[in-house]
Design an enzyme around this catalytic site. Structure first.
Site, PDB file in Angstrom:
ATOM      1  N   THR A  30       0.836  -1.215   0.000  1.00  0.00           N
ATOM      2  CA  THR A  30       0.000   0.000   0.000  1.00  0.00           C
ATOM      3  C   THR A  30       0.869   1.264   0.000  1.00  0.00           C
ATOM      4  O   THR A  30       0.506   2.266  -0.611  1.00  0.00           O
ATOM      5  CB  THR A  30      -0.964   0.052   1.206  1.00  0.00           C
ATOM      6  OG1 THR A  30      -0.202  -0.055   2.406  1.00  0.00           O
ATOM      7  CG2 THR A  30      -2.001  -1.063   1.154  1.00  0.00           C
ATOM      8  N   PHE A  37      -6.791  -5.236  -0.327  1.00  0.00           N
ATOM      9  CA  PHE A  37      -8.008  -5.929  -0.732  1.00  0.00           C
ATOM     10  C   PHE A  37      -9.265  -5.130  -0.444  1.00  0.00           C
ATOM     11  O   PHE A  37     -10.159  -5.023  -1.275  1.00  0.00           O
ATOM     12  CB  PHE A  37      -8.039  -7.241   0.059  1.00  0.00           C
ATOM     13  CG  PHE A  37      -8.833  -8.318  -0.582  1.00  0.00           C
ATOM     14  CD1 PHE A  37      -8.697  -8.598  -1.925  1.00  0.00           C
ATOM     15  CD2 PHE A  37      -9.721  -9.069   0.175  1.00  0.00           C
ATOM     16  CE1 PHE A  37      -9.428  -9.620  -2.510  1.00  0.00           C
ATOM     17  CE2 PHE A  37     -10.447 -10.087  -0.396  1.00  0.00           C
ATOM     18  CZ  PHE A  37     -10.301 -10.361  -1.741  1.00  0.00           C
ATOM     19  N   HIS A 123       0.230 -16.787  -4.873  1.00  0.00           N
ATOM     20  CA  HIS A 123      -0.929 -16.464  -5.718  1.00  0.00           C
ATOM     21  C   HIS A 123      -0.510 -16.072  -7.128  1.00  0.00           C
ATOM     22  O   HIS A 123      -1.239 -15.376  -7.828  1.00  0.00           O
ATOM     23  CB  HIS A 123      -1.775 -15.368  -5.058  1.00  0.00           C
ATOM     24  CG  HIS A 123      -2.406 -15.823  -3.765  1.00  0.00           C
ATOM     25  ND1 HIS A 123      -2.938 -14.957  -2.838  1.00  0.00           N
ATOM     26  CD2 HIS A 123      -2.596 -17.072  -3.255  1.00  0.00           C
ATOM     27  CE1 HIS A 123      -3.423 -15.656  -1.810  1.00  0.00           C
ATOM     28  NE2 HIS A 123      -3.211 -16.929  -2.043  1.00  0.00           N
ATOM     29  N   CYS A 134      -0.156 -26.277 -21.644  1.00  0.00           N
ATOM     30  CA  CYS A 134       1.240 -26.731 -21.733  1.00  0.00           C
ATOM     31  C   CYS A 134       2.196 -25.846 -20.936  1.00  0.00           C
ATOM     32  O   CYS A 134       3.385 -26.121 -20.884  1.00  0.00           O
ATOM     33  CB  CYS A 134       1.682 -26.811 -23.190  1.00  0.00           C
ATOM     34  SG  CYS A 134       1.933 -25.196 -23.955  1.00  0.00           S
ATOM     35  N   CYS A 159       0.081 -25.116 -28.512  1.00  0.00           N
ATOM     36  CA  CYS A 159      -0.937 -26.170 -28.393  1.00  0.00           C
ATOM     37  C   CYS A 159      -2.361 -25.678 -28.586  1.00  0.00           C
ATOM     38  O   CYS A 159      -3.292 -26.478 -28.538  1.00  0.00           O
ATOM     39  CB  CYS A 159      -0.798 -26.875 -27.042  1.00  0.00           C
ATOM     40  SG  CYS A 159      -1.494 -25.945 -25.667  1.00  0.00           S
ATOM     41  N   SER A 198      -4.091  -9.593   6.520  1.00  0.00           N
ATOM     42  CA  SER A 198      -5.162  -9.781   7.508  1.00  0.00           C
ATOM     43  C   SER A 198      -5.183 -11.230   7.987  1.00  0.00           C
ATOM     44  O   SER A 198      -5.890 -11.560   8.932  1.00  0.00           O
ATOM     45  CB  SER A 198      -6.507  -9.409   6.901  1.00  0.00           C
ATOM     46  OG  SER A 198      -6.741 -10.194   5.752  1.00  0.00           O
ATOM     47  N   ASN A 222       1.240  -5.423  11.444  1.00  0.00           N
ATOM     48  CA  ASN A 222       0.080  -5.038  10.648  1.00  0.00           C
ATOM     49  C   ASN A 222      -0.581  -3.836  11.310  1.00  0.00           C
ATOM     50  O   ASN A 222      -0.583  -3.720  12.527  1.00  0.00           O
ATOM     51  CB  ASN A 222      -0.922  -6.212  10.576  1.00  0.00           C
ATOM     52  CG  ASN A 222      -1.849  -6.114   9.388  1.00  0.00           C
ATOM     53  OD1 ASN A 222      -1.401  -6.085   8.251  1.00  0.00           O
ATOM     54  ND2 ASN A 222      -3.149  -6.046   9.639  1.00  0.00           N
ATOM     55  N   ILE A 240       4.111  -0.301   8.095  1.00  0.00           N
ATOM     56  CA  ILE A 240       5.192  -1.245   7.794  1.00  0.00           C
ATOM     57  C   ILE A 240       6.527  -0.542   7.502  1.00  0.00           C
ATOM     58  O   ILE A 240       7.550  -0.876   8.112  1.00  0.00           O
ATOM     59  CB  ILE A 240       4.783  -2.133   6.591  1.00  0.00           C
ATOM     60  CG1 ILE A 240       3.578  -2.993   6.988  1.00  0.00           C
ATOM     61  CG2 ILE A 240       5.953  -3.011   6.138  1.00  0.00           C
ATOM     62  CD1 ILE A 240       2.835  -3.606   5.816  1.00  0.00           C
TER      63      ILE A 240
HETATM   64  P1  NAD Z   1      -5.704  -7.965   3.063  1.00  0.00           P
HETATM   65  O1  NAD Z   1      -6.146  -6.794   2.235  1.00  0.00           O
HETATM   66  O2  NAD Z   1      -6.738  -8.938   3.518  1.00  0.00           O
HETATM   67  O3  NAD Z   1      -4.941  -7.432   4.355  1.00  0.00           O
HETATM   68  C1  NAD Z   1      -3.984  -6.408   4.263  1.00  0.00           C
HETATM   69  C2  NAD Z   1      -3.717  -5.924   5.686  1.00  0.00           C
HETATM   70  O4  NAD Z   1      -2.655  -4.986   5.615  1.00  0.00           O
HETATM   71  C3  NAD Z   1      -4.922  -5.224   6.333  1.00  0.00           C
HETATM   72  O5  NAD Z   1      -5.167  -5.795   7.593  1.00  0.00           O
HETATM   73  C4  NAD Z   1      -4.443  -3.757   6.452  1.00  0.00           C
HETATM   74  O6  NAD Z   1      -4.890  -3.137   7.638  1.00  0.00           O
HETATM   75  C5  NAD Z   1      -2.940  -3.903   6.479  1.00  0.00           C
HETATM   76  N1  NAD Z   1      -2.187  -2.751   5.938  1.00  0.00           N
HETATM   77  C6  NAD Z   1      -2.416  -2.095   4.777  1.00  0.00           C
HETATM   78  N2  NAD Z   1      -1.463  -1.158   4.571  1.00  0.00           N
HETATM   79  C7  NAD Z   1      -0.633  -1.210   5.650  1.00  0.00           C
HETATM   80  C8  NAD Z   1       0.536  -0.490   6.027  1.00  0.00           C
HETATM   81  N3  NAD Z   1       1.051   0.472   5.261  1.00  0.00           N
HETATM   82  N4  NAD Z   1       1.138  -0.796   7.217  1.00  0.00           N
HETATM   83  C9  NAD Z   1       0.615  -1.762   8.019  1.00  0.00           C
HETATM   84  N5  NAD Z   1      -0.487  -2.489   7.706  1.00  0.00           N
HETATM   85  C10 NAD Z   1      -1.089  -2.223   6.525  1.00  0.00           C
HETATM   86  O7  NAD Z   1      -4.535  -8.665   2.259  1.00  0.00           O
HETATM   87  P2  NAD Z   1      -4.055 -10.162   2.198  1.00  0.00           P
HETATM   88  O8  NAD Z   1      -4.035 -10.747   3.557  1.00  0.00           O
HETATM   89  O9  NAD Z   1      -2.829 -10.148   1.369  1.00  0.00           O
HETATM   90  O10 NAD Z   1      -5.213 -10.903   1.375  1.00  0.00           O
HETATM   91  C11 NAD Z   1      -5.781 -10.294   0.225  1.00  0.00           C
HETATM   92  C12 NAD Z   1      -5.661 -11.073  -1.092  1.00  0.00           C
HETATM   93  O11 NAD Z   1      -5.664 -10.133  -2.189  1.00  0.00           O
HETATM   94  C13 NAD Z   1      -4.386 -11.824  -1.244  1.00  0.00           C
HETATM   95  O12 NAD Z   1      -4.773 -13.081  -1.720  1.00  0.00           O
HETATM   96  C14 NAD Z   1      -3.572 -11.117  -2.349  1.00  0.00           C
HETATM   97  O13 NAD Z   1      -3.117 -12.080  -3.286  1.00  0.00           O
HETATM   98  C15 NAD Z   1      -4.541 -10.233  -3.078  1.00  0.00           C
HETATM   99  N6  NAD Z   1      -4.046  -8.844  -3.370  1.00  0.00           N
HETATM  100  C16 NAD Z   1      -2.744  -8.609  -3.772  1.00  0.00           C
HETATM  101  C17 NAD Z   1      -2.280  -7.289  -3.979  1.00  0.00           C
HETATM  102  C18 NAD Z   1      -0.845  -7.056  -4.429  1.00  0.00           C
HETATM  103  O14 NAD Z   1      -0.280  -7.882  -5.143  1.00  0.00           O
HETATM  104  N7  NAD Z   1      -0.211  -5.939  -4.008  1.00  0.00           N
HETATM  105  C19 NAD Z   1      -3.144  -6.202  -3.777  1.00  0.00           C
HETATM  106  C20 NAD Z   1      -4.481  -6.478  -3.380  1.00  0.00           C
HETATM  107  C21 NAD Z   1      -4.913  -7.797  -3.167  1.00  0.00           C
HETATM  108 ZN    ZN Z   2      -0.023 -24.439 -24.786  1.00  0.00          ZN
END
Ligand code: NAD
Ligand code: ZN
Length: 256
Positions: A30, A37, A123, A134, A159, A198, A222, A240
């Site tokens: 973020t 999410f 993921h 393939c 394929c 989360s 978090n 973070i």
């Molecule tokens: P989530 O959104 O469920 O949880 C993220 C957590 O991070 C939240 O609890 C939030 O409060 C916390 N957070 C956000 N910014 C923060 C910061 N700067 N400092 C501290 N805490 C912070 O995410 P998840 O558990 O990864 O699950 C969501 C799903 O969505 C995953 O499967 C993921 O693959 C996918 N996703 C990926 C991306 C990416 O690739 N950047 C972005 C969005 C969703």
């Molecule tokens: Zn193929």
């Protein structure tokens, strides 16, 4: 800012551990400008994600998925690793962190300098596409240009199978290789550091639990409480980037 004693406790956990595994979620990115999410403005609030079964059977679902990819591209074209990614890369390069297990698909751990073989993407990745039959890998730029020109989702040159972004869609089986690698890394670690997740999405969130069951310590960083706070040895509710930056600073000082 986290309490000074919490930062010291995190520095001590890192100092006492021999093999650390970092486990990251959407919160990691973020501070790079990629919404997590649940945030408003996040991708998922604008698009209904295409489910795997629909991608397999429906040309219109495939079309929608490729439209979404073009949109992701516009949103993510200028993103770069943040201070948190850089602090983790430093711990990897110091030999303290053995692996980064991530739920993120944005490739920012690699971009911050963590070697590809030490990043485990549970993921998948948005950095390339592959054939679902393939597994031939396809770079995105020519596929996107072809989609814009012809308006049909790409097929495999080898394929004829369906070509899809290498992100694990809802309903798609988890990737066997990364799941096994994550399992092995967790079995060998003595500290698991869960950052920006989360810890609600399974099976990914099972890895910090597995670490704890195997006798490793568990630290959660978090902004808000998570589902696994009760079993953690240390929980820090803070941002973070600033937290890791100040602790990794202490870490380098301790090592010198
Ligand atoms: P989530 O959104 O469920 O949880 C993220 C957590 O991070 C939240 O609890 C939030 O409060 C916390 N957070 C956000 N910014 C923060 C910061 N700067 N400092 C501290 N805490 C912070 O995410 P998840 O558990 O990864 O699950 C969501 C799903 O969505 C995953 O499967 C993921 O693959 C996918 N996703 C990926 C991306 C990416 O690739 N950047 C972005 C969005 C969703
Ligand atoms: Zn193929």
């Amino acid at each position: 800012m986290a309490e000074r004693n919490q930062l010291q406790a995190l520095a001590a956990e890192l100092g006492n551990a021999e093999r650390v595994v970092v486990f990251t979620g959407a919160g990691m990115s973020t501070e790079s400008g990629i919404p997590d999410f649940r945030s408003p403005g996040g991708l998922w609030s604008r698009f209904k994600p295409v489910e795997y079964q629909d991608y397999l059977v429906s040309e219109s679902a495939r079309h929608q998925a490729w439209e979404m990819l073009l949109e992701i591209d516009r949103d993510w074209s200028a993103v770069s690793p943040n201070r948190g990614h850089e602090a983790i890369a430093r711990l990897v390069n110091l030999g303290i962190v053995t692996h980064v297990i991530t739920q993120n698909i944005d490739g920012l751990h690699q971009a911050s300098g963590v070697p590809q073989q030490q990043v485990i993407e549970l993921h998948g990745t948005s950095k390339y596409a592959h054939c679902l039959d393939c597994r031939t890998r396809y770079e995105l730029a020519p596929l996107k240009a072809q989609f814009v020109a012809e308006g049909v989702a790409p097929r495999c040159d080898t394929c004829g199978g369906l070509v899809k972004l290498a992100v694990i869609s809802f309903g798609e089986p988890m990737p066997e290789g990364p799941m096994a690698e994550a399992d092995a890394a967790i079995q060998q670690c003595d500290l698991c550091l869960a950052i920006g997740s989360s810890l609600q999405v399974y099976p990914a969130a099972g890895f910090p639990i597995l670490a704890k069951r195997n006798g490793a310590r568990l630290v959660i960083l978090n902004r808000e409480p998570t589902e696994l706070d009760d079993i953690a040895d240390l929980v820090i509710n803070d941002e973070i980037g600033p937290t890791l930056e100040s602790v990794i600073g202490q870490q380098s000082a301790m090592g010198s």
